[in-house]
Write a protein that holds these residues in place. Structure first.
Motif, PDB file in Angstrom:
ATOM      1  N   PHE A  62       0.827  -1.202   0.000  1.00  0.00           N
ATOM      2  CA  PHE A  62       0.000   0.000   0.000  1.00  0.00           C
ATOM      3  C   PHE A  62       0.866   1.258   0.000  1.00  0.00           C
ATOM      4  CE2 PHE A  62      -2.423  -3.251   2.273  1.00  0.00           C
ATOM      5  CZ  PHE A  62      -3.642  -3.207   1.628  1.00  0.00           C
ATOM      6  N   VAL A  63       0.292   2.331  -0.539  1.00  0.00           N
ATOM      7  CA  VAL A  63       0.796   3.684  -0.339  1.00  0.00           C
ATOM      8  C   VAL A  63      -0.387   4.550   0.084  1.00  0.00           C
ATOM      9  CG1 VAL A  63       2.712   3.462  -1.968  1.00  0.00           C
ATOM     10  CG2 VAL A  63       0.500   4.325  -2.772  1.00  0.00           C
ATOM     11  N   THR A  64      -0.110   5.680   0.705  1.00  0.00           N
ATOM     12  CA  THR A  64      -1.168   6.562   1.190  1.00  0.00           C
ATOM     13  C   THR A  64      -0.896   7.998   0.746  1.00  0.00           C
ATOM     14  OG1 THR A  64       0.000   6.951   3.279  1.00  0.00           O
ATOM     15  CG2 THR A  64      -1.577   5.130   3.233  1.00  0.00           C
ATOM     16  N   GLY A  65      -1.935   8.829   0.854  1.00  0.00           N
ATOM     17  CA  GLY A  65      -1.775  10.225   0.474  1.00  0.00           C
ATOM     18  C   GLY A  65      -2.930  11.061   0.967  1.00  0.00           C
ATOM     19  N   VAL A  66      -2.850  12.352   0.681  1.00  0.00           N
ATOM     20  CA  VAL A  66      -3.911  13.285   1.066  1.00  0.00           C
ATOM     21  C   VAL A  66      -5.025  13.170   0.036  1.00  0.00           C
ATOM     22  CG1 VAL A  66      -4.497  15.685   1.572  1.00  0.00           C
ATOM     23  CG2 VAL A  66      -2.228  14.810   2.131  1.00  0.00           C
ATOM     24  N   GLY A  67      -5.959  12.262   0.308  1.00  0.00           N
ATOM     25  CA  GLY A  67      -7.016  11.966  -0.637  1.00  0.00           C
ATOM     26  C   GLY A  67      -6.470  11.182  -1.818  1.00  0.00           C
ATOM     27  N   MET A  68      -7.385  10.718  -2.667  1.00  0.00           N
ATOM     28  CA  MET A  68      -6.976  10.055  -3.901  1.00  0.00           C
ATOM     29  C   MET A  68      -6.115  10.991  -4.743  1.00  0.00           C
ATOM     30  SD  MET A  68      -7.460   7.308  -5.945  1.00  0.00           S
ATOM     31  CE  MET A  68      -9.078   6.599  -5.666  1.00  0.00           C
ATOM     32  N   ASP A  69      -6.425  12.296  -4.697  1.00  0.00           N
ATOM     33  CA  ASP A  69      -5.665  13.271  -5.467  1.00  0.00           C
ATOM     34  C   ASP A  69      -4.181  13.214  -5.112  1.00  0.00           C
ATOM     35  OD1 ASP A  69      -8.307  13.915  -5.869  1.00  0.00           O
ATOM     36  OD2 ASP A  69      -8.215  15.829  -4.838  1.00  0.00           O
ATOM     37  N   GLY A  70      -3.892  13.132  -3.808  1.00  0.00           N
ATOM     38  CA  GLY A  70      -2.504  13.093  -3.377  1.00  0.00           C
ATOM     39  C   GLY A  70      -1.776  11.849  -3.844  1.00  0.00           C
ATOM     40  N   VAL A  71      -2.474  10.723  -3.855  1.00  0.00           N
ATOM     41  CA  VAL A  71      -1.875   9.479  -4.339  1.00  0.00           C
ATOM     42  C   VAL A  71      -1.571   9.589  -5.834  1.00  0.00           C
ATOM     43  CG1 VAL A  71      -2.261   7.006  -4.697  1.00  0.00           C
ATOM     44  CG2 VAL A  71      -2.971   8.078  -2.558  1.00  0.00           C
ATOM     45  N   ILE A  72      -2.532  10.071  -6.602  1.00  0.00           N
ATOM     46  CA  ILE A  72      -2.341  10.231  -8.046  1.00  0.00           C
ATOM     47  C   ILE A  72      -1.154  11.148  -8.334  1.00  0.00           C
ATOM     48  CG2 ILE A  72      -3.357  11.238 -10.136  1.00  0.00           C
ATOM     49  CD1 ILE A  72      -6.110  10.412  -8.891  1.00  0.00           C
ATOM     50  N   GLU A  73      -1.127  12.284  -7.665  1.00  0.00           N
ATOM     51  CA  GLU A  73      -0.079  13.272  -7.898  1.00  0.00           C
ATOM     52  C   GLU A  73       1.301  12.694  -7.593  1.00  0.00           C
ATOM     53  OE1 GLU A  73      -0.268  18.003  -7.455  1.00  0.00           O
ATOM     54  OE2 GLU A  73      -0.494  16.909  -5.582  1.00  0.00           O
ATOM     55  N   THR A  74       1.410  11.952  -6.496  1.00  0.00           N
ATOM     56  CA  THR A  74       2.707  11.411  -6.111  1.00  0.00           C
ATOM     57  C   THR A  74       3.151  10.292  -7.039  1.00  0.00           C
ATOM     58  OG1 THR A  74       2.247  11.986  -3.803  1.00  0.00           O
ATOM     59  CG2 THR A  74       4.062  10.463  -4.200  1.00  0.00           C
ATOM     60  N   ILE A  75       2.232   9.470  -7.501  1.00  0.00           N
ATOM     61  CA  ILE A  75       2.603   8.412  -8.446  1.00  0.00           C
ATOM     62  C   ILE A  75       3.096   9.021  -9.763  1.00  0.00           C
ATOM     63  CG2 ILE A  75       1.647   6.598  -9.924  1.00  0.00           C
ATOM     64  CD1 ILE A  75       0.102   5.595  -7.503  1.00  0.00           C
ATOM     65  N   ILE A  76       2.436  10.050 -10.231  1.00  0.00           N
ATOM     66  CA  ILE A  76       2.904  10.725 -11.447  1.00  0.00           C
ATOM     67  C   ILE A  76       4.276  11.341 -11.206  1.00  0.00           C
ATOM     68  CG2 ILE A  76       2.451  12.642 -13.026  1.00  0.00           C
ATOM     69  CD1 ILE A  76      -0.528  12.043 -12.703  1.00  0.00           C
ATOM     70  N   ARG A  77       4.463  11.968 -10.067  1.00  0.00           N
ATOM     71  CA  ARG A  77       5.763  12.564  -9.741  1.00  0.00           C
ATOM     72  C   ARG A  77       6.859  11.507  -9.672  1.00  0.00           C
ATOM     73  NH1 ARG A  77       6.348  15.179  -3.937  1.00  0.00           N
ATOM     74  NH2 ARG A  77       4.343  16.060  -4.568  1.00  0.00           N
ATOM     75  N   THR A  78       6.502  10.334  -9.178  1.00  0.00           N
ATOM     76  CA  THR A  78       7.474   9.253  -9.020  1.00  0.00           C
ATOM     77  C   THR A  78       7.920   8.693 -10.370  1.00  0.00           C
ATOM     78  OG1 THR A  78       6.441   8.624  -6.917  1.00  0.00           O
ATOM     79  CG2 THR A  78       7.864   6.991  -7.953  1.00  0.00           C
ATOM     80  N   LEU A  79       7.013   8.608 -11.333  1.00  0.00           N
ATOM     81  CA  LEU A  79       7.280   7.842 -12.547  1.00  0.00           C
ATOM     82  C   LEU A  79       7.475   8.659 -13.815  1.00  0.00           C
ATOM     83  CD1 LEU A  79       4.687   4.934 -12.113  1.00  0.00           C
ATOM     84  CD2 LEU A  79       7.072   5.005 -11.356  1.00  0.00           C
ATOM     85  N   VAL A  80       6.896   9.837 -13.900  1.00  0.00           N
ATOM     86  CA  VAL A  80       6.804  10.526 -15.188  1.00  0.00           C
ATOM     87  C   VAL A  80       7.830  11.650 -15.298  1.00  0.00           C
ATOM     88  CG1 VAL A  80       5.291  11.827 -16.733  1.00  0.00           C
ATOM     89  CG2 VAL A  80       4.356   9.954 -15.362  1.00  0.00           C
TER      90      VAL A  80
END
Length: 352
Positions: A84-102
């Motif tokens: 699992f990973v966590t974030g500030v809402g689904m938005d935070g998870v999406i933003e961090t995954i994009i930051r991690t990979l793109v």
């Protein structure tokens, strides 16, 4: 100094919010407003979650646990041995995954019409955003999507989809996973209302992330907790790219306790199922089939904003779908609220 603002934000608008119930109440002199615009659970958070949140308030003079162990342990107790990973809402998870990979200039493919923040987050990372329109019935054609997204770093698919409400069948998701080269982010914010279980796919595909939220079925929208099921390889890199201490102590404690209160979640699921049927049967306009806690309604010949304004005058707040790119301007989205809110909506819209 506005010349310093990035050009991508000058060219495109930000996230479009629904009208606030408080603003409408002031505008029309009302004291009671049916809040059916934001896909919230109208039931207060569970007593167990409230008690845990109040206890956690005593610790907020210290930084929260950066490993989010209380919530991670609760997630594993609820779902089993997943990553699992966590974030500030689904938005935070999406933003961090994009930051991690793109990397800037790499492609992010998005099935549309859908939640606008995917494109905003990708744009913020400097990605090339490619949109793949859904079919006339708002289903996702896997061959069309794979052809457009084959070389994308991340492909985003929302299921059940916001705002159309329909879910993508598991075989279609699997065909997409097998056809693309990058990661599939499957946004499952509304999956608890669908009866579909995508989790078995996690055991078979290392290019799948399932995003979830505590905002809907668990009544924690105001505490902003998102999480995702990920392949084994992703969390260490996600943590490296993530903002420190994003999940606060109060939200963490409340979310962990809420996961254990299955009766609370089940009450709202039953409410949603009952009212989706009633909306379909009783509203005079076409109600699209939905697997979420909302329905999308075709209000033609009215325009979206026109219908929203007329409903607001009668004390009902719903969401105009005009801002969803790729969607014609005659749809509204209506959340399942309390009985009195839903009944007022049906009564009012049938007069318009």
């Amino acid at each position: 100094m506005e010349r310093l603002v990035r050009s991508c934000y000058k060219k495109k608008s930000g996230y479009v919010f629904a009208k606030k119930a408080e603003d409408i109440a002031r505008e029309y002199g009302m004291t009671r407003i049916a809040r059916l615009a934001s896909n919230e659970n109208p039931e207060p958070l569970s007593p167990a979650a409230l008690e845990a949140a109040e206890a956690a308030l005593k610790t907020v003079n210290r930084y929260p646990d950066e490993r989010v162990n209380v919530l991670m342990n609760a997630l594993r107790a609820t779902y089993g041995d997943f990553h699992f990973v966590t974030g500030v809402g689904m938005d935070g998870v999406i933003e961090t995954i994009i930051r991690t990979l793109v990397e800037p200039g790499e492609k992010v493919a998005i099935s549309t019409p859908t939640f606008s923040f995917y494109a905003l987050a990708a744009m913020g990372q400097g990605a090339e955003v490619v949109t793949i329109p859904r079919e006339a019935d708002f289903s996702a054609d896997p061959k069309r999507l794979v052809n457009a997204a084959k070389d994308a770093k991340i492909t985003v698919l929302c299921s059940p989809n916001n705002p159309t409400g329909n879910a993508t069948p598991i075989p279609v998701v699997e065909e997409i996973l097998e056809g693309i080269e990058g990661l599939l982010f499957l946004d499952n914010a509304y999956v608890e209302f669908s009866g579909i279980d995508y989790l078995p796919l996690m055991k078979k595909h290392e290019n799948l992330v399932l995003g979830r939220t505590m905002s809907k079925v668990h009544s924690l929208a105001g505490l902003r907790i998102g999480y995702a099921f990920t392949p084994r390889w992703l969390p260490p890199w996600y943590q490296r790219a993530g903002t420190p201490f994003t999940v606060n102590a109060v939200s963490m404690a409340a979310a962990a306790a809420a996961l254990g209160d299955t009766a609370h979640a089940e009450r709202y699921r039953a409410q949603v199922k009952r009212w989706r049927t009633r909306f379909t049967d009783e509203v005079k306009y076409p109600v699209l089939p939905s697997d979420a806690n909302f329905v999308m309604i075709d209000v033609a010949p009215h325009r979206s904003d026109e219908m929203v304004e007329e409903l607001a005058r009668k004390g009902v707040v719903v969401r105009s779908c005009r801002s969803f790119a790729g969607l014609e301007d005659h749809y509204i989205r209506v959340s399942v609220g309390e009985d009195w809110e839903n009944e007022l909506f049906v009564k009012v819209i049938n007069t318009l």
